[in-house]
Scaffold this motif. Structure first.
Motif, PDB file in Angstrom:
ATOM      1  N   GLY A  26       0.811  -1.206   0.000  1.00 46.65           N
ATOM      2  CA  GLY A  26       0.000   0.000   0.000  1.00 46.65           C
ATOM      3  C   GLY A  26       0.846   1.257   0.000  1.00 46.65           C
ATOM      4  O   GLY A  26       0.550   2.223  -0.718  1.00 46.65           O
ATOM      5  N   GLY A  27       1.909   1.248   0.791  1.00 48.46           N
ATOM      6  CA  GLY A  27       2.803   2.403   0.819  1.00 48.46           C
ATOM      7  C   GLY A  27       3.491   2.632  -0.507  1.00 48.46           C
ATOM      8  O   GLY A  27       3.620   3.784  -0.971  1.00 48.46           O
ATOM      9  N   LEU A  28       3.932   1.552  -1.154  1.00 49.47           N
ATOM     10  CA  LEU A  28       4.587   1.682  -2.452  1.00 49.47           C
ATOM     11  C   LEU A  28       3.622   2.205  -3.516  1.00 49.47           C
ATOM     12  O   LEU A  28       3.982   3.068  -4.326  1.00 49.47           O
ATOM     13  CB  LEU A  28       5.163   0.334  -2.887  1.00 49.47           C
ATOM     14  CG  LEU A  28       6.379  -0.175  -2.098  1.00 49.47           C
ATOM     15  CD1 LEU A  28       6.761  -1.580  -2.543  1.00 49.47           C
ATOM     16  CD2 LEU A  28       7.563   0.778  -2.275  1.00 49.47           C
ATOM     17  N   LEU A  29       2.394   1.696  -3.499  1.00 48.58           N
ATOM     18  CA  LEU A  29       1.397   2.167  -4.465  1.00 48.58           C
ATOM     19  C   LEU A  29       1.062   3.637  -4.234  1.00 48.58           C
ATOM     20  O   LEU A  29       0.867   4.400  -5.187  1.00 48.58           O
ATOM     21  CB  LEU A  29       0.140   1.302  -4.389  1.00 48.58           C
ATOM     22  CG  LEU A  29       0.288  -0.137  -4.875  1.00 48.58           C
ATOM     23  CD1 LEU A  29      -0.993  -0.915  -4.629  1.00 48.58           C
ATOM     24  CD2 LEU A  29       0.675  -0.181  -6.346  1.00 48.58           C
ATOM     25  N   ALA A  30       0.992   4.038  -2.967  1.00 50.72           N
ATOM     26  CA  ALA A  30       0.745   5.450  -2.661  1.00 50.72           C
ATOM     27  C   ALA A  30       1.895   6.314  -3.174  1.00 50.72           C
ATOM     28  O   ALA A  30       1.678   7.410  -3.723  1.00 50.72           O
ATOM     29  CB  ALA A  30       0.571   5.642  -1.157  1.00 50.72           C
ATOM     30  N   LEU A  31       3.131   5.835  -3.009  1.00 52.87           N
ATOM     31  CA  LEU A  31       4.300   6.573  -3.494  1.00 52.87           C
ATOM     32  C   LEU A  31       4.271   6.703  -5.016  1.00 52.87           C
ATOM     33  O   LEU A  31       4.573   7.779  -5.563  1.00 52.87           O
ATOM     34  CB  LEU A  31       5.578   5.865  -3.052  1.00 52.87           C
ATOM     35  CG  LEU A  31       6.908   6.524  -3.476  1.00 52.87           C
ATOM     36  CD1 LEU A  31       7.018   7.919  -2.885  1.00 52.87           C
ATOM     37  CD2 LEU A  31       8.090   5.665  -3.034  1.00 52.87           C
ATOM     38  N   VAL A  32       3.895   5.631  -5.696  1.00 53.79           N
ATOM     39  CA  VAL A  32       3.784   5.685  -7.157  1.00 53.79           C
ATOM     40  C   VAL A  32       2.725   6.697  -7.580  1.00 53.79           C
ATOM     41  O   VAL A  32       2.922   7.492  -8.511  1.00 53.79           O
ATOM     42  CB  VAL A  32       3.453   4.284  -7.720  1.00 53.79           C
ATOM     43  CG1 VAL A  32       3.098   4.370  -9.205  1.00 53.79           C
ATOM     44  CG2 VAL A  32       4.630   3.341  -7.518  1.00 53.79           C
ATOM     45  N   THR A  33       1.588   6.685  -6.879  1.00 55.08           N
ATOM     46  CA  THR A  33       0.510   7.618  -7.201  1.00 55.08           C
ATOM     47  C   THR A  33       0.958   9.058  -7.031  1.00 55.08           C
ATOM     48  O   THR A  33       0.716   9.913  -7.899  1.00 55.08           O
ATOM     49  CB  THR A  33      -0.713   7.343  -6.312  1.00 55.08           C
ATOM     50  OG1 THR A  33      -1.136   5.982  -6.497  1.00 55.08           O
ATOM     51  CG2 THR A  33      -1.859   8.278  -6.660  1.00 55.08           C
ATOM     52  N   VAL A  34       1.606   9.351  -5.917  1.00 56.43           N
ATOM     53  CA  VAL A  34       2.092  10.712  -5.669  1.00 56.43           C
ATOM     54  C   VAL A  34       3.121  11.110  -6.726  1.00 56.43           C
ATOM     55  O   VAL A  34       3.125  12.248  -7.212  1.00 56.43           O
ATOM     56  CB  VAL A  34       2.701  10.810  -4.251  1.00 56.43           C
ATOM     57  CG1 VAL A  34       3.398  12.157  -4.063  1.00 56.43           C
ATOM     58  CG2 VAL A  34       1.611  10.631  -3.199  1.00 56.43           C
ATOM     59  N   SER A  35       3.980  10.173  -7.111  1.00 58.14           N
ATOM     60  CA  SER A  35       4.992  10.460  -8.129  1.00 58.14           C
ATOM     61  C   SER A  35       4.343  10.780  -9.475  1.00 58.14           C
ATOM     62  O   SER A  35       4.770  11.702 -10.182  1.00 58.14           O
ATOM     63  CB  SER A  35       5.944   9.271  -8.279  1.00 58.14           C
ATOM     64  OG  SER A  35       6.612   8.996  -7.061  1.00 58.14           O
ATOM     65  N   ILE A  36       3.310  10.028  -9.833  1.00 59.85           N
ATOM     66  CA  ILE A  36       2.601  10.287 -11.091  1.00 59.85           C
ATOM     67  C   ILE A  36       1.995  11.678 -11.083  1.00 59.85           C
ATOM     68  O   ILE A  36       2.097  12.438 -12.054  1.00 59.85           O
ATOM     69  CB  ILE A  36       1.520   9.213 -11.324  1.00 59.85           C
ATOM     70  CG1 ILE A  36       2.179   7.863 -11.621  1.00 59.85           C
ATOM     71  CG2 ILE A  36       0.594   9.616 -12.464  1.00 59.85           C
ATOM     72  CD1 ILE A  36       1.205   6.709 -11.687  1.00 59.85           C
ATOM     73  N   TRP A  37       1.336  12.038  -9.970  1.00 60.86           N
ATOM     74  CA  TRP A  37       0.745  13.372  -9.870  1.00 60.86           C
ATOM     75  C   TRP A  37       1.816  14.456  -9.967  1.00 60.86           C
ATOM     76  O   TRP A  37       1.637  15.468 -10.651  1.00 60.86           O
ATOM     77  CB  TRP A  37      -0.016  13.508  -8.541  1.00 60.86           C
ATOM     78  CG  TRP A  37      -1.453  13.101  -8.640  1.00 60.86           C
ATOM     79  CD1 TRP A  37      -2.013  11.943  -8.173  1.00 60.86           C
ATOM     80  CD2 TRP A  37      -2.519  13.832  -9.254  1.00 60.86           C
ATOM     81  NE1 TRP A  37      -3.356  11.918  -8.461  1.00 60.86           N
ATOM     82  CE2 TRP A  37      -3.697  13.063  -9.109  1.00 60.86           C
ATOM     83  CE3 TRP A  37      -2.588  15.067  -9.894  1.00 60.86           C
ATOM     84  CZ2 TRP A  37      -4.925  13.486  -9.601  1.00 60.86           C
ATOM     85  CZ3 TRP A  37      -3.819  15.494 -10.381  1.00 60.86           C
ATOM     86  CH2 TRP A  37      -4.964  14.701 -10.234  1.00 60.86           C
ATOM     87  N   ALA A  38       2.946  14.252  -9.280  1.00 60.49           N
ATOM     88  CA  ALA A  38       4.009  15.252  -9.302  1.00 60.49           C
ATOM     89  C   ALA A  38       4.562  15.439 -10.712  1.00 60.49           C
ATOM     90  O   ALA A  38       4.751  16.583 -11.180  1.00 60.49           O
ATOM     91  CB  ALA A  38       5.125  14.847  -8.344  1.00 60.49           C
TER      92      ALA A  38
END
Length: 210
Positions: free
Chosen positions: A21-33
């Motif tokens: 879950g943490g890794l997926l959240a990090l990927v999501t934030v990276s995509i938005w950034a």
């Protein structure tokens, strides 16, 4: 005994799921950034907005063709109003409003005013539409997000840039509308993304041609 064990298992997921879950959240934030920086760069360096939109929607419309072709452009069981809210909230209208707002703000401001305010609008709409209630920790988080929004947007308002900056939280609001509409649609994420991309491509195509 089994009934009392189930809530405990739900409250304490396995460590592997927490890491995932943490890794997926990090990927999501990276995509938005990356999307925020890239879209603002394109908007401020004379790439036409319509072609920014075609890159954003035409490519995934083709890639996700198998997912949305099965349900069609008008998925069965999804009302036209609900579909229109989804397309407006995360499709071409969302991009137009948000991209114009980005031309009035730097990347740091957008990072707070767009993804930072989306949870606030989702929470407000969920409370109004679904009657959802929130605990103290979430309310504190919402208050901090609102404070950050005013701290960043306040000086811009005083400098006469507020009207343009307001387009960014407007984009966050329509995305929140999409969030609730998608939850009610019953579509899979791939199908919903494909349908929205296809409709957005059709909306932008006449402008791209001319």
């Amino acid at each position: 005994m089994s009934g009392s064990a189930h809530p405990s298992a739900t409250a304490h997921p396995p460590p592997g799921r927490l890491v995932l879950g943490g890794l997926l959240a990090l990927v999501t934030v990276s995509i938005w950034a990356i999307w925020i920086v890239g879209t603002r760069q394109a908007m401020t360096h004379d790439l036409p907005l319509v072609w920014i939109g075609m890159l954003r929607f035409a490519v995934p419309a083709v890639i996700l063709l198998p997912a949305w072709w099965r349900v069609g452009l008008m998925p069965k069981g999804v009302s036209p109003v609900l579909l229109a809210l989804m397309v407006t909230g995360s499709g071409a209208p969302f991009l137009v409003v948000t991209a114009f707002g980005m031309s009035f703000a730097n990347a740091a401001q957008i990072g707070v005013l767009l993804p930072g305010t989306m949870p606030i609008f989702v929470a407000l709409l969920s409370a109004l539409v679904d009657g959802e209630r929130y605990g103290g920790s979430r309310l504190l988080g919402f208050a901090l997000a609102i404070s950050a929004m005013f701290l960043i947007g306040g000086p811009a308002l005083l400098a006469g840039q507020g009207v343009g900056l307001l387009l960014v939280p407007v984009g966050a609001f329509v995305w929140a509308v999409y969030t609730l509409a998608f939850r009610r649609s019953g579509l899979t994420p791939a199908a919903a993304a494909g349908v929205i991309a296809a409709w957005s491509t059709l909306m932008l195509l006449p402008f791209a041609l001319f």
